[in-house]
Enzyme design. Structure first.
Site, mmCIF file in Angstrom:
data_model
loop_
_atom_site.group_PDB
_atom_site.id
_atom_site.type_symbol
_atom_site.label_atom_id
_atom_site.label_comp_id
_atom_site.label_asym_id
_atom_site.label_seq_id
_atom_site.Cartn_x
_atom_site.Cartn_y
_atom_site.Cartn_z
ATOM 1 N N SER A 86 0.831 -1.259 -0.107
ATOM 2 C CA SER A 86 -0.092 -0.062 -0.132
ATOM 3 C C SER A 86 1.015 1.271 0.154
ATOM 4 C CB SER A 86 -0.872 -0.036 1.200
ATOM 5 O OG SER A 86 -1.823 -0.943 1.130
ATOM 6 N N HIS B 71 -2.907 -3.608 -6.380
ATOM 7 C CA HIS B 71 -3.236 -3.339 -5.088
ATOM 8 C C HIS B 71 -4.728 -3.602 -4.740
ATOM 9 C CE1 HIS B 71 -3.775 0.349 -2.148
ATOM 10 N NE2 HIS B 71 -3.404 -0.812 -1.524
ATOM 11 N N GLU C 112 -6.125 -1.399 -8.027
ATOM 12 C CA GLU C 112 -5.071 -0.610 -8.725
ATOM 13 C C GLU C 112 -4.098 -1.209 -9.525
ATOM 14 O OE1 GLU C 112 -5.577 3.897 -6.440
ATOM 15 O OE2 GLU C 112 -4.594 1.980 -5.488
ATOM 16 N N ASN D 169 -6.115 5.761 -1.867
ATOM 17 C CA ASN D 169 -5.697 6.017 -0.730
ATOM 18 C C ASN D 169 -5.370 7.482 -0.328
ATOM 19 O OD1 ASN D 169 -6.392 3.517 0.299
ATOM 20 N ND2 ASN D 169 -4.254 2.689 0.391
HETATM 21 P P1 NAD Z 1 -1.150 -9.043 7.687
HETATM 22 O O1 NAD Z 1 -0.271 -8.664 8.843
HETATM 23 O O2 NAD Z 1 -2.652 -9.479 8.075
HETATM 24 O O3 NAD Z 1 -0.548 -10.464 6.959
HETATM 25 C C1 NAD Z 1 0.744 -10.535 6.641
HETATM 26 C C2 NAD Z 1 1.162 -12.085 6.608
HETATM 27 O O4 NAD Z 1 2.497 -12.040 6.141
HETATM 28 C C3 NAD Z 1 0.999 -12.828 8.047
HETATM 29 O O5 NAD Z 1 0.063 -13.935 7.589
HETATM 30 C C4 NAD Z 1 2.569 -13.308 8.229
HETATM 31 O O6 NAD Z 1 2.503 -14.472 8.620
HETATM 32 C C5 NAD Z 1 2.938 -13.143 6.607
HETATM 33 N N1 NAD Z 1 4.458 -13.371 6.414
HETATM 34 C C6 NAD Z 1 5.400 -12.728 7.335
HETATM 35 N N2 NAD Z 1 6.637 -13.129 6.667
HETATM 36 C C7 NAD Z 1 6.367 -13.813 5.689
HETATM 37 C C8 NAD Z 1 7.312 -14.434 4.593
HETATM 38 N N3 NAD Z 1 8.601 -14.419 4.729
HETATM 39 N N4 NAD Z 1 6.815 -14.979 3.931
HETATM 40 C C9 NAD Z 1 5.262 -15.021 3.437
HETATM 41 N N5 NAD Z 1 4.480 -14.498 4.448
HETATM 42 C C10 NAD Z 1 4.954 -14.060 5.414
HETATM 43 O O7 NAD Z 1 -0.988 -7.781 6.585
HETATM 44 P P2 NAD Z 1 -2.094 -7.645 5.543
HETATM 45 O O8 NAD Z 1 -2.898 -6.491 6.108
HETATM 46 O O9 NAD Z 1 -2.628 -8.641 4.810
HETATM 47 O O10 NAD Z 1 -1.056 -6.662 4.499
HETATM 48 C C11 NAD Z 1 -0.382 -7.430 3.275
HETATM 49 C C12 NAD Z 1 0.155 -6.444 2.527
HETATM 50 O O11 NAD Z 1 -1.043 -5.861 1.735
HETATM 51 C C13 NAD Z 1 0.900 -5.164 3.041
HETATM 52 O O12 NAD Z 1 1.765 -5.004 2.050
HETATM 53 C C14 NAD Z 1 -0.320 -3.808 2.995
HETATM 54 O O13 NAD Z 1 0.203 -2.958 2.619
HETATM 55 C C15 NAD Z 1 -1.008 -4.607 1.810
HETATM 56 N N6 NAD Z 1 -2.615 -3.879 1.893
HETATM 57 C C16 NAD Z 1 -3.177 -3.941 3.145
HETATM 58 C C17 NAD Z 1 -4.298 -3.683 3.092
HETATM 59 C C18 NAD Z 1 -5.432 -3.931 4.351
HETATM 60 O O14 NAD Z 1 -6.425 -2.906 4.559
HETATM 61 N N7 NAD Z 1 -4.878 -4.574 5.434
HETATM 62 C C19 NAD Z 1 -4.966 -3.294 2.038
HETATM 63 C C20 NAD Z 1 -4.364 -2.992 0.758
HETATM 64 C C21 NAD Z 1 -3.145 -3.613 0.609
#
Ligand code: NAD
Length: 681
Positions: free
Chosen positions: A422, A443, A455, A493
């Protein structure tokens, strides 16, 4: 079977050995079958010919020669081109007469529906004596006219209620939702459902055996009594008012009022329907919703350069986003391998896939197949086979570098690499790749299953082919791809940031949370800024604010940090700006001062408009249309306004320049000198 075309461009006529006339539609030069003026004009001649030669035919079947569409509705381009309401009403009345002639034919008429049957297509089917539908996946029957600011006009509001009764029929009209064949059968909209291979045979059966058409029940007749219509109408309005306001979306209210005024038994119900559509066509809501319809078409056209279909996606990270993206892709038919060191995260993703499949696919074997397509893959074995590798791990550059080094070593040479980041820059993530041009941002928004927009982010080095494949993939999974440049917060965003910032500002100034959120909803946003922050997660908001805005948003960060430190992360911890009971925010009763609401609403609008114009200035997207599409489909900006920039362009130019100048603390001339401002006017 004799084939006659008699010079028709869009219809072909076949008369079979049973004297059944098959009217097959295949609109020329269009990807889909629509009831354009030309198509209806030809149908008029065909129906006149049938009436003049009734003895020659035992029945008529409407069918499509253009899979997977039966008839997708009237031609929206022609609707949008209407500038004389009287002409529109005349055309509608003419079509109503044509459909009534079809209904009055003394020989059986069958609509044999395979594929999309919407709007005018459903209205034609309703005028037929029998409706048969295939249980193929694309088959969908609905009256979605309210989505473009009108209601059905070719007799649909009358015949739907005659057939289904007012409770089901009105729901069908007001919701604008498409039903699959089984649902349509359940409510009585179609007489039978069958596989495609049985469709023609079933149509012949219906014509030869003329099964009795079910008579309207006495309950439906009672509901047509004027006194009952008044009572029920008030109930329908009350229920509708919870969802939409009459000033913003007048069409569903008009459908209710027409029924209350004349019911559906009298012939004049058709005239009332036509005049009502005529009036609605000239409302700003209708013009704006038509704009939204075309914006959606624009996004659907992105990535058209390839018809390549991804078969296998490997997702790294099974958290909130990765798990939900995996579930969505599996339900959409892709093979998914999902990598995460946390077995708990993988297990949760599998159960979310099951829940989503249950909701979307309904049938047991389809649900099982979707769950089987998702393969938890803690060791990342799928990396070597996937067409697309999407990283959705924790937002941390060092971790993402480790992940992409592994991807670089193990992936197929032709695989597309993507990140769901993000706030990190693609160019920074790509620095560990041997071919950085293969990395694109895909995204998604949270919650994945409900947000239509994705996106597609072009990094400084991303090549065109990668962008095309990424956009085609987004379309393949039934989402709308929005092409954006790699800028902090991308488009959506960034704009939502303006909404949040104004919400936090009002909170710091001591305004009550209920008043702040009510003002957001007055603007037409689905949620106020604080309830939205609770929904997103206050930790996520804090993180985004620090990444995207730095010290510029210090006071907002102070509020957020205080809440995060107390473990109040919003809805997910049952406490944030609101406390939650049974998943719902507990709102204190607040007296809403309308003047205050207007001031706040304007601030929210300016906060978002300011960012939208900056995004255009900085070429995050390259047109007003794309900003508006992003803000509607990604941020929930009210569709009835046609997009934030379109809405701004309807306002007084001088006033708005002054307001923006004050907002940015710059001169009016400086506002007017920006390229985005010049594009807007
Ligand atoms: P999250 O914390 O819920 O999940 C992250 C996951 O990554 C966890 O399950 C963790 O175990 C895993 N992880 C850690 N190290 C790892 C590795 N080496 N290999 C594989 N997996 C590993 O995070 P999220 O909210 O799902 O966000 C993930 C991505 O998506 C981020 O880049 C975030 O910026 C982006 N994003 C988040 C949102 C949101 O609303 N949460 C929206 C759009 C984009």
């Amino acid at each position: 079977m004799k084939a006659k075309t008699k010079g028709y461009k869009n219809w072909s006529l076949h008369e079979d050995e049973n004297k059944i006339l098959w009217l097959a539609l295949n609109v020329v030069n269009e990807e889909i079958n629509v009831l354009s003026f030309a198509v209806l004009h030809e149908l008029e001649t065909i129906v006149a010919d049938i009436k003049a030669n009734l003895n020659s035919y035992s029945g008529v079947v409407f069918i499509s020669d253009k899979t997977p569409h039966f008839i997708a509705g009237a031609d929206v381009k022609e609707i949008a081109a209407v500038n004389d309401v009287n002409d529109a009403v005349t055309h509608i009345r003419k079509t109503q007469t044509l459909f009534s002639q079809i209904e009055a034919l003394p020989i059986p008429v069958v609509a044999a529906i395979n594929g999309i049957c919407l709007g005018g297509g459903t209205e034609l089917a309703l005028a037929c004596h029998y409706r048969l539908a295939t249980d193929e996946k694309p088959t969908q029957i609905g009256l979605p006219e309210v989505k473009i600011g009108i209601h059905p006009g070719f007799g649909g509001t009358v015949r739907a209620i005659r057939l289904l009764g007012v409770v089901q029929g009105m729901g069908f009209i007001l919701e604008g939702r498409g039903l699959d064949a089984q649902q349509a059968k359940k409510v009585g909209l179609v007489d039978d459902v069958m596989p495609l291979r049985e469709l023609r045979r079933a149509a012949i059966y219906y014509i030869q055996h003329k099964p009795k058409v079910k008579k309207s029940s006495w309950v439906n007749e009672v509901m047509e009594i004027p006194f009952i219509r008044n009572l029920l109408g008030a109930l329908f309005r009350k229920k509708l008012a919870i969802k939409v306001k009459i000033a913003q979306y007048p069409a569903p209210y008009a459908a209710i009022d027409n029924w209350v005024n004349v019911g559906v038994r009298a012939e004049k119900a058709f005239a009332i329907e036509a005049e009502s559509v005529g009036r609605l066509l000239s409302t700003p809501t209708c013009r704006n919703l038509l704009r939204v319809f075309f914006l959606q078409g624009k996004l659907k056209a992105v990535g058209k350069e390839t018809d390549f279909k991804m078969r296998h996606i490997h997702i790294i990270g099974a958290g909130v986003m990765g798990g939900d993206i995996a579930a969505w892709c599996a339900v959409q038919g892709l093979r998914v391998t999902l990598q995460d060191p946390s077995l708990k995260a993988l297990a949760s993703a599998v159960s979310r896939t099951y829940e989503l499949a249950k909701k979307r696919l309904k049938r047991k074997h389809l649900i099982q197949a979707a769950v089987d397509r998702l393969c938890p893959d803690p060791n990342g074995d799928g990396l070597a086979h996937a067409d697309l590798i999407l990283e959705a791990a924790v937002e941390n550059l060092a971790l993402k570098h480790e992940i992409f080094k592994q991807v670089d070593r193990r992936a197929r040479p032709d695989a597309v690499f993507a990140t769901n980041t993000s706030s990190l820059r693609l160019v920074d993530i790509a620095s560990v790749l041997t071919q950085p041009q293969r990395l694109v941002g895909i995204h998604f928004f949270n919650p994945v299953a409900y947000m239509p927009l994705v996106e597609v982010v072009k990094g400084k080095q991303t090549d065109k082919t990668t962008i095309t494949y990424a956009s085609a993939f987004v379309k393949q999974i039934q989402k709308l791809p929005l092409p954006v440049e790699d800028a902090p917060g991308f488009l959506v965003n960034q704009i939502l940031g303006g909404y949040f910032a104004e919400g936090f500002k009002a909170f710091t100034a001591g305004e009550r949370i209920e008043v702040i959120d009510a003002a957001g909803r007055c603007l037409g946003m689905p949620m106020g800024p604080l309830e939205l922050a609770d929904q997103v997660g206050l930790d996520v908001c804090l993180d985004a604010s620090e990444h995207l805005m730095g010290s510029e948003a210090k006071s907002a960060q102070t509020i957020l940090r205080a809440k995060v430190d107390k473990g109040e992360l919003g809805r997910k911890t049952q406490k944030g700006f609101y406390s939650y009971a049974k998943g719902k925010p507990v709102r204190a009763k607040a007296t809403l001062d309308s003047e205050k609401l207007v001031v706040l609403e304007r601030q929210f609008f300016l906060g978002m408009l300011n960012r939208a114009l900056l995004c255009l200035d900085e070429a995050v997207v390259n047109s007003i249309d794309l900003v508006d599409a992003g803000v509607i489909f990604g941020a929930g900006f009210p569709p009835f306004q046609g997009g934030i920039l379109h809405y701004a362009s309807t306002m007084d130019k001088q006033n708005l320049a002054q307001e923006l100048a004050e907002y940015r603390n710059i001169s009016i001339q400086a506002v007017e000198a920006t390229s985005a401002w010049k594009l807007l006017w």
